[in-house]
Scaffold this motif. Structure first.
Motif, short mmCIF file in Angstrom:
data_model
loop_
_atom_site.label_atom_id
_atom_site.label_comp_id
_atom_site.label_asym_id
_atom_site.label_seq_id
_atom_site.Cartn_x
_atom_site.Cartn_y
_atom_site.Cartn_z
N ALA A 49 0.83 -1.21 0.00
CA ALA A 49 0.00 0.00 0.00
C ALA A 49 0.86 1.25 0.00
CB ALA A 49 -0.93 -0.01 1.22
N LEU A 50 1.93 1.25 0.79
CA LEU A 50 2.83 2.41 0.84
C LEU A 50 3.54 2.60 -0.50
CD1 LEU A 50 4.41 2.07 4.40
CD2 LEU A 50 2.66 3.69 3.65
N VAL A 51 3.98 1.49 -1.11
CA VAL A 51 4.64 1.59 -2.42
C VAL A 51 3.70 2.23 -3.43
CG1 VAL A 51 5.48 0.22 -4.38
CG2 VAL A 51 6.24 -0.33 -2.07
N TYR A 52 2.45 1.81 -3.42
CA TYR A 52 1.47 2.37 -4.36
C TYR A 52 1.29 3.87 -4.12
CZ TYR A 52 -2.93 3.49 -6.57
OH TYR A 52 -3.91 4.11 -7.32
N VAL A 53 1.12 4.26 -2.86
CA VAL A 53 0.90 5.67 -2.54
C VAL A 53 2.11 6.52 -2.96
CG1 VAL A 53 0.56 7.33 -0.68
CG2 VAL A 53 -0.71 5.19 -0.67
N VAL A 54 3.30 6.03 -2.67
CA VAL A 54 4.52 6.78 -3.03
C VAL A 54 4.63 6.91 -4.55
CG1 VAL A 54 7.04 6.69 -3.03
CG2 VAL A 54 5.77 6.23 -0.92
N CYS A 55 4.36 5.83 -5.27
CA CYS A 55 4.44 5.88 -6.73
C CYS A 55 3.42 6.86 -7.30
CB CYS A 55 4.21 4.49 -7.32
SG CYS A 55 5.57 3.34 -7.08
N CYS A 56 2.21 6.84 -6.76
CA CYS A 56 1.19 7.78 -7.23
C CYS A 56 1.62 9.22 -6.97
CB CYS A 56 -0.14 7.49 -6.53
SG CYS A 56 -1.50 8.53 -7.09
N THR A 57 2.19 9.47 -5.81
CA THR A 57 2.65 10.82 -5.48
C THR A 57 3.77 11.27 -6.41
OG1 THR A 57 2.08 10.40 -3.15
CG2 THR A 57 3.50 12.29 -3.61
N LEU A 58 4.71 10.38 -6.68
CA LEU A 58 5.80 10.72 -7.60
C LEU A 58 5.29 10.97 -9.01
CD1 LEU A 58 8.50 8.13 -6.44
CD2 LEU A 58 8.55 10.60 -6.10
N ARG A 59 4.31 10.18 -9.43
CA ARG A 59 3.75 10.35 -10.76
C ARG A 59 3.07 11.71 -10.90
NH1 ARG A 59 1.39 11.74 -14.58
NH2 ARG A 59 0.47 10.54 -16.26
N LEU A 60 2.34 12.11 -9.87
CA LEU A 60 1.67 13.41 -9.88
C LEU A 60 2.68 14.55 -9.84
CD1 LEU A 60 -1.27 12.51 -7.51
CD2 LEU A 60 -1.49 13.15 -9.91
N ALA A 61 3.75 14.38 -9.06
CA ALA A 61 4.79 15.41 -9.00
C ALA A 61 5.45 15.58 -10.36
CB ALA A 61 5.82 15.05 -7.94
N ARG A 62 5.74 14.46 -11.03
CA ARG A 62 6.34 14.53 -12.37
C ARG A 62 5.42 15.22 -13.35
NH1 ARG A 62 7.67 8.87 -15.01
NH2 ARG A 62 5.41 8.88 -15.30
N PHE A 63 4.12 14.92 -13.26
CA PHE A 63 3.15 15.57 -14.14
C PHE A 63 3.11 17.07 -13.90
CE2 PHE A 63 -1.08 17.23 -14.99
CZ PHE A 63 -1.30 16.80 -16.29
N ASN A 64 3.11 17.48 -12.63
CA ASN A 64 3.06 18.91 -12.31
C ASN A 64 4.29 19.65 -12.83
OD1 ASN A 64 0.64 18.49 -11.04
ND2 ASN A 64 1.49 18.47 -8.96
N VAL A 65 5.46 19.03 -12.69
CA VAL A 65 6.69 19.66 -13.19
C VAL A 65 6.61 19.80 -14.71
CG1 VAL A 65 9.17 19.34 -13.50
CG2 VAL A 65 8.12 18.90 -11.27
N GLY A 66 6.16 18.75 -15.39
CA GLY A 66 6.04 18.81 -16.84
C GLY A 66 5.05 19.86 -17.29
N ALA A 67 3.95 20.01 -16.54
CA ALA A 67 2.96 21.03 -16.89
C ALA A 67 3.54 22.43 -16.75
CB ALA A 67 1.72 20.86 -16.01
N LYS A 68 4.30 22.66 -15.69
CA LYS A 68 4.88 23.98 -15.47
C LYS A 68 5.97 24.29 -16.49
CE LYS A 68 3.85 24.13 -10.52
NZ LYS A 68 4.40 24.10 -9.15
N GLU A 69 6.72 23.27 -16.90
CA GLU A 69 7.80 23.48 -17.86
C GLU A 69 7.32 23.43 -19.31
OE1 GLU A 69 10.65 20.50 -16.91
OE2 GLU A 69 11.48 21.60 -15.21
N GLY A 70 6.06 23.04 -19.50
CA GLY A 70 5.52 22.96 -20.85
C GLY A 70 6.09 21.85 -21.69
N THR A 71 6.52 20.75 -21.04
CA THR A 71 7.15 19.64 -21.77
C THR A 71 6.21 18.45 -21.95
OG1 THR A 71 8.03 18.77 -19.67
CG2 THR A 71 9.44 20.26 -20.94
N LEU A 72 4.95 18.59 -21.58
CA LEU A 72 4.02 17.47 -21.68
C LEU A 72 3.56 17.28 -23.12
CD1 LEU A 72 1.75 18.02 -18.55
CD2 LEU A 72 3.67 16.44 -18.79
N ASP A 73 3.44 16.02 -23.53
CA ASP A 73 2.82 15.68 -24.81
C ASP A 73 1.33 15.46 -24.52
OD1 ASP A 73 1.88 14.65 -27.18
OD2 ASP A 73 3.46 13.14 -27.40
N LYS A 74 0.50 16.38 -24.98
CA LYS A 74 -0.92 16.32 -24.64
C LYS A 74 -1.65 15.14 -25.28
CE LYS A 74 -1.38 21.27 -23.74
NZ LYS A 74 -2.11 22.52 -24.05
N ARG A 75 -1.03 14.52 -26.28
CA ARG A 75 -1.67 13.38 -26.93
C ARG A 75 -1.52 12.10 -26.12
NH1 ARG A 75 1.71 14.04 -32.28
NH2 ARG A 75 3.25 14.14 -30.58
#
Length: 240
Positions: free
Chosen positions: A106-132
């Motif tokens: 359960a902790l592994v899942y929560v940590v992975c989800c948090t890291l995934r969201l952090a990576r998404f937020n950084v990409g959104a702020k830097e404008g590096t996301l592929d919207k497709r």
């Protein structure tokens, strides 16, 4: 010195943030329902949280009421609703008797989800996301995938679900969320000739969800897993 005029905003502009807070309430309430053993209502609340998560940002753009606070609220809501809540629900449902391995998973899942969201937020702020495409499984889809063993148990009560496979499964889903695998986004364009068949598929899925909710949810998870190789193929094809 006279104070400046007070800034006023239309009441309707508060709707997106209210929806985000409502999603948080739904996610936390799902944990409470799971603790009480009411897993059907718990899953329903998580689905409600996912629906609100999908609508709040779109409504904010329609109303032109996007804000930094709204973006932060949305990210925090995702951690609660698609990270913490599914992990705790599954722990209460299947892994409470296997406390060490189940809690670690359960902790592994929560940590992975948090890291995934952090990576998404950084990409959104830097404008590096592929919207497709998304990079890795997005948090709402990850939550629904993590709950697949619960869907299976409800759809086929004769099947016995053991704690260890559930623990391994949610750890795998966590790894999929932080992976670099491309996954489909709703912003991916499709040929116009495919619009009607896709709408028929969506209508059929909605009907199946109403008539056979657990089987439909499990089927949706299976289809999503099958879509991951297709997304990799589509991305390579677009790149060339």
């Amino acid at each position: 010195m006279q104070p400046g005029p007070r800034r006023e905003i239309p009441l309707i502009h508060l709707l997106p943030n209210a929806m985000t807070l409502g999603a948080i309430c739904a996610g936390v309430s799902a944990i409470r329902m799971a603790y009480s053993g009411d897993f059907e209502r718990s899953v329903a609340l998580l689905i409600l949280a996912a629906l609100l998560d999908g609508l709040d940002g779109r409504i904010a753009r329609i109303l032109k009421s996007e804000s930094l606070m709204g973006a932060e609220l949305d990210s925090l809501a995702d951690v609660v609703n698609f990270g913490v809540a599914p992990a705790v629900v599954l722990y209460f449902w299947a892994m409470d008797g296997d406390q060490t391995l189940g809690w670690i998973a359960a902790l592994v899942y929560v940590v992975c989800c948090t890291l995934r969201l952090a990576r998404f937020n950084v990409g959104a702020k830097e404008g590096t996301l592929d919207k497709r495409f998304f990079t890795g499984v997005p948090a709402p889809a990850g939550a629904m995938l993590a709950l697949a063993p619960l869907f299976l148990a409800q759809a086929a009560p004769q099947i016995t679900i053991h704690p260890t496979p559930v623990a391994i499964w949610i750890a795998i889903v966590g790894c999929l969320m932080i992976s670099r695998l491309p996954t489909l986004s709703l912003k991916l364009r499709v040929p116009a000739r495919h619009a009607r068949p896709l709408l028929l598929v969506v209508a059929g899925g909605a009907a199946a969800l109403a008539a056979y909710p657990w089987a439909a949810l499990l089927g949706a998870d299976i289809l999503y897993m099958l879509s991951i190789p297709f997304a990799s193929f589509a991305r390579r094809r677009i790149a060339h």
